[in-house]
Scaffold this motif. Structure first.
Motif, PDB file in Angstrom:
ATOM      1  N   MET A   1       0.825  -1.194   0.000  1.00 32.62           N
ATOM      2  CA  MET A   1       0.000   0.000   0.000  1.00 32.62           C
ATOM      3  C   MET A   1       0.865   1.252   0.000  1.00 32.62           C
ATOM      4  SD  MET A   1      -3.182  -0.848   2.446  1.00 32.62           S
ATOM      5  CE  MET A   1      -3.718  -2.504   2.672  1.00 32.62           C
ATOM      6  N   ASP A   2       1.965   1.204  -0.715  1.00 30.78           N
ATOM      7  CA  ASP A   2       2.881   2.333  -0.739  1.00 30.78           C
ATOM      8  C   ASP A   2       2.370   3.520  -1.541  1.00 30.78           C
ATOM      9  OD1 ASP A   2       4.649   0.939   0.812  1.00 30.78           O
ATOM     10  OD2 ASP A   2       5.755   0.140  -0.896  1.00 30.78           O
ATOM     11  N   ASN A   3       1.510   3.307  -2.509  1.00 28.81           N
ATOM     12  CA  ASN A   3       1.056   4.390  -3.361  1.00 28.81           C
ATOM     13  C   ASN A   3      -0.329   4.894  -3.004  1.00 28.81           C
ATOM     14  OD1 ASN A   3       3.447   4.339  -4.844  1.00 28.81           O
ATOM     15  ND2 ASN A   3       2.672   2.723  -6.144  1.00 28.81           N
ATOM     16  N   ILE A   4      -0.741   4.658  -1.771  1.00 26.01           N
ATOM     17  CA  ILE A   4      -2.039   5.102  -1.284  1.00 26.01           C
ATOM     18  C   ILE A   4      -1.813   6.025  -0.099  1.00 26.01           C
ATOM     19  CG2 ILE A   4      -4.236   4.407  -0.254  1.00 26.01           C
ATOM     20  CD1 ILE A   4      -3.901   1.694  -1.596  1.00 26.01           C
ATOM     21  N   CYS A   5      -2.560   7.115  -0.068  1.00 19.06           N
ATOM     22  CA  CYS A   5      -2.500   7.980   1.107  1.00 19.06           C
ATOM     23  C   CYS A   5      -3.910   8.388   1.505  1.00 19.06           C
ATOM     24  CB  CYS A   5      -1.624   9.203   0.856  1.00 19.06           C
ATOM     25  SG  CYS A   5      -2.357  10.465  -0.175  1.00 19.06           S
ATOM     26  N   VAL A   6      -4.012   8.848   2.738  1.00 17.91           N
ATOM     27  CA  VAL A   6      -5.286   9.293   3.288  1.00 17.91           C
ATOM     28  C   VAL A   6      -5.083  10.677   3.864  1.00 17.91           C
ATOM     29  CG1 VAL A   6      -7.075   8.838   5.016  1.00 17.91           C
ATOM     30  CG2 VAL A   6      -5.970   6.930   3.857  1.00 17.91           C
ATOM     31  N   ILE A   7      -6.020  11.568   3.585  1.00 22.26           N
ATOM     32  CA  ILE A   7      -5.985  12.907   4.139  1.00 22.26           C
ATOM     33  C   ILE A   7      -7.345  13.230   4.741  1.00 22.26           C
ATOM     34  CG2 ILE A   7      -6.419  13.840   1.836  1.00 22.26           C
ATOM     35  CD1 ILE A   7      -5.071  16.432   2.736  1.00 22.26           C
ATOM     36  N   GLY A   8      -7.330  13.712   5.980  1.00 26.95           N
ATOM     37  CA  GLY A   8      -8.592  14.061   6.616  1.00 26.95           C
ATOM     38  C   GLY A   8      -8.471  14.250   8.109  1.00 26.95           C
ATOM     39  N   GLU A   9      -9.606  14.207   8.749  1.00 28.10           N
ATOM     40  CA  GLU A   9      -9.670  14.364  10.187  1.00 28.10           C
ATOM     41  C   GLU A   9      -8.969  13.204  10.875  1.00 28.10           C
ATOM     42  OE1 GLU A   9     -13.183  16.279   8.285  1.00 28.10           O
ATOM     43  OE2 GLU A   9     -12.302  14.320   8.139  1.00 28.10           O
ATOM     44  N   ARG A  10      -8.687  13.389  12.124  1.00 27.84           N
ATOM     45  CA  ARG A  10      -7.956  12.379  12.902  1.00 27.84           C
ATOM     46  C   ARG A  10      -8.632  11.008  12.839  1.00 27.84           C
ATOM     47  NH1 ARG A  10      -7.320   9.968  17.806  1.00 27.84           N
ATOM     48  NH2 ARG A  10      -5.206   9.899  18.608  1.00 27.84           N
ATOM     49  N   GLU A  11      -9.951  10.970  12.996  1.00 29.70           N
ATOM     50  CA  GLU A  11     -10.686   9.703  12.998  1.00 29.70           C
ATOM     51  C   GLU A  11     -10.520   8.958  11.675  1.00 29.70           C
ATOM     52  OE1 GLU A  11     -12.463  12.666  15.686  1.00 29.70           O
ATOM     53  OE2 GLU A  11     -12.155  12.693  13.542  1.00 29.70           O
ATOM     54  N   VAL A  12     -10.569   9.697  10.594  1.00 31.98           N
ATOM     55  CA  VAL A  12     -10.438   9.092   9.263  1.00 31.98           C
ATOM     56  C   VAL A  12      -9.020   8.575   9.055  1.00 31.98           C
ATOM     57  CG1 VAL A  12     -10.498   9.561   6.785  1.00 31.98           C
ATOM     58  CG2 VAL A  12     -12.276  10.499   8.265  1.00 31.98           C
ATOM     59  N   ALA A  13      -8.041   9.438   9.291  1.00 40.64           N
ATOM     60  CA  ALA A  13      -6.645   9.071   9.062  1.00 40.64           C
ATOM     61  C   ALA A  13      -6.199   7.919   9.953  1.00 40.64           C
ATOM     62  CB  ALA A  13      -5.747  10.290   9.280  1.00 40.64           C
ATOM     63  N   MET A  14      -6.553   7.963  11.214  1.00 39.51           N
ATOM     64  CA  MET A  14      -6.125   6.912  12.140  1.00 39.51           C
ATOM     65  C   MET A  14      -6.768   5.572  11.805  1.00 39.51           C
ATOM     66  SD  MET A  14      -3.827   8.305  13.833  1.00 39.51           S
ATOM     67  CE  MET A  14      -3.466   6.994  14.960  1.00 39.51           C
ATOM     68  N   GLY A  15      -8.005   5.581  11.373  1.00 37.30           N
ATOM     69  CA  GLY A  15      -8.673   4.336  10.987  1.00 37.30           C
ATOM     70  C   GLY A  15      -7.938   3.635   9.858  1.00 37.30           C
ATOM     71  N   PHE A  16      -7.513   4.396   8.863  1.00 38.88           N
ATOM     72  CA  PHE A  16      -6.788   3.805   7.742  1.00 38.88           C
ATOM     73  C   PHE A  16      -5.362   3.428   8.126  1.00 38.88           C
ATOM     74  CE2 PHE A  16     -10.349   5.512   5.430  1.00 38.88           C
ATOM     75  CZ  PHE A  16     -10.564   4.532   4.489  1.00 38.88           C
ATOM     76  N   LYS A  17      -4.769   4.160   9.047  1.00 40.69           N
ATOM     77  CA  LYS A  17      -3.431   3.812   9.517  1.00 40.69           C
ATOM     78  C   LYS A  17      -3.465   2.445  10.209  1.00 40.69           C
ATOM     79  CE  LYS A  17       0.592   6.049  11.361  1.00 40.69           C
ATOM     80  NZ  LYS A  17       1.191   6.530  10.139  1.00 40.69           N
ATOM     81  N   LEU A  18      -4.547   2.179  10.931  1.00 38.23           N
ATOM     82  CA  LEU A  18      -4.692   0.898  11.625  1.00 38.23           C
ATOM     83  C   LEU A  18      -4.782  -0.291  10.667  1.00 38.23           C
ATOM     84  CD1 LEU A  18      -7.151   1.894  14.490  1.00 38.23           C
ATOM     85  CD2 LEU A  18      -4.738   1.252  14.717  1.00 38.23           C
TER      86      LEU A  18
END
Length: 102
Positions: A1-18
């Protein structure tokens, strides 16, 4: 998943980081449109998942560019707790070009 990023509020970003997306950008909503422009033009990512709340801070021509871009593909994702969410059916039709509902 190196070419995927997420931008947004903490809840959104942290969910995808998990789930393993390491390039997550937690932004204040006032800075989100600027960060999205920066990420989009960087050429570093093939897929950009952006909080749906960013859309209202974009100019109409920018929003059209992001909604029609293929490389990178920009997908606006619903924010938990926001009632103005795009349905899964509408999202699939917009992103995939197929109608999965009746």
């Amino acid at each position: 998943m190196d070419n995927i990023c997420v931008i947004g509020e903490r809840e959104v970003a942290m969910g995808f980081k998990l789930i393993g997306i390491n390039d997550t950008f937690i932004v204040d909503i006032n800075e989100a449109a600027l960060k999205l422009r920066e990420i989009f033009s960087s050429g570093k990512y093939n897929v950009i998942l952006a909080s749906q709340s960013i859309q209202k801070y974009l100019k109409e021509d920018e929003l059209n560019l992001y909604n029609t871009s293929i490389n990178p593909l920009v997908v606006f994702i619903p924010v938990p707790g926001v009632t103005e969410e795009e349905s899964v059916y509408e999202l699939a039709k917009r992103i995939l070009g197929i109608d999965i509902g009746d």
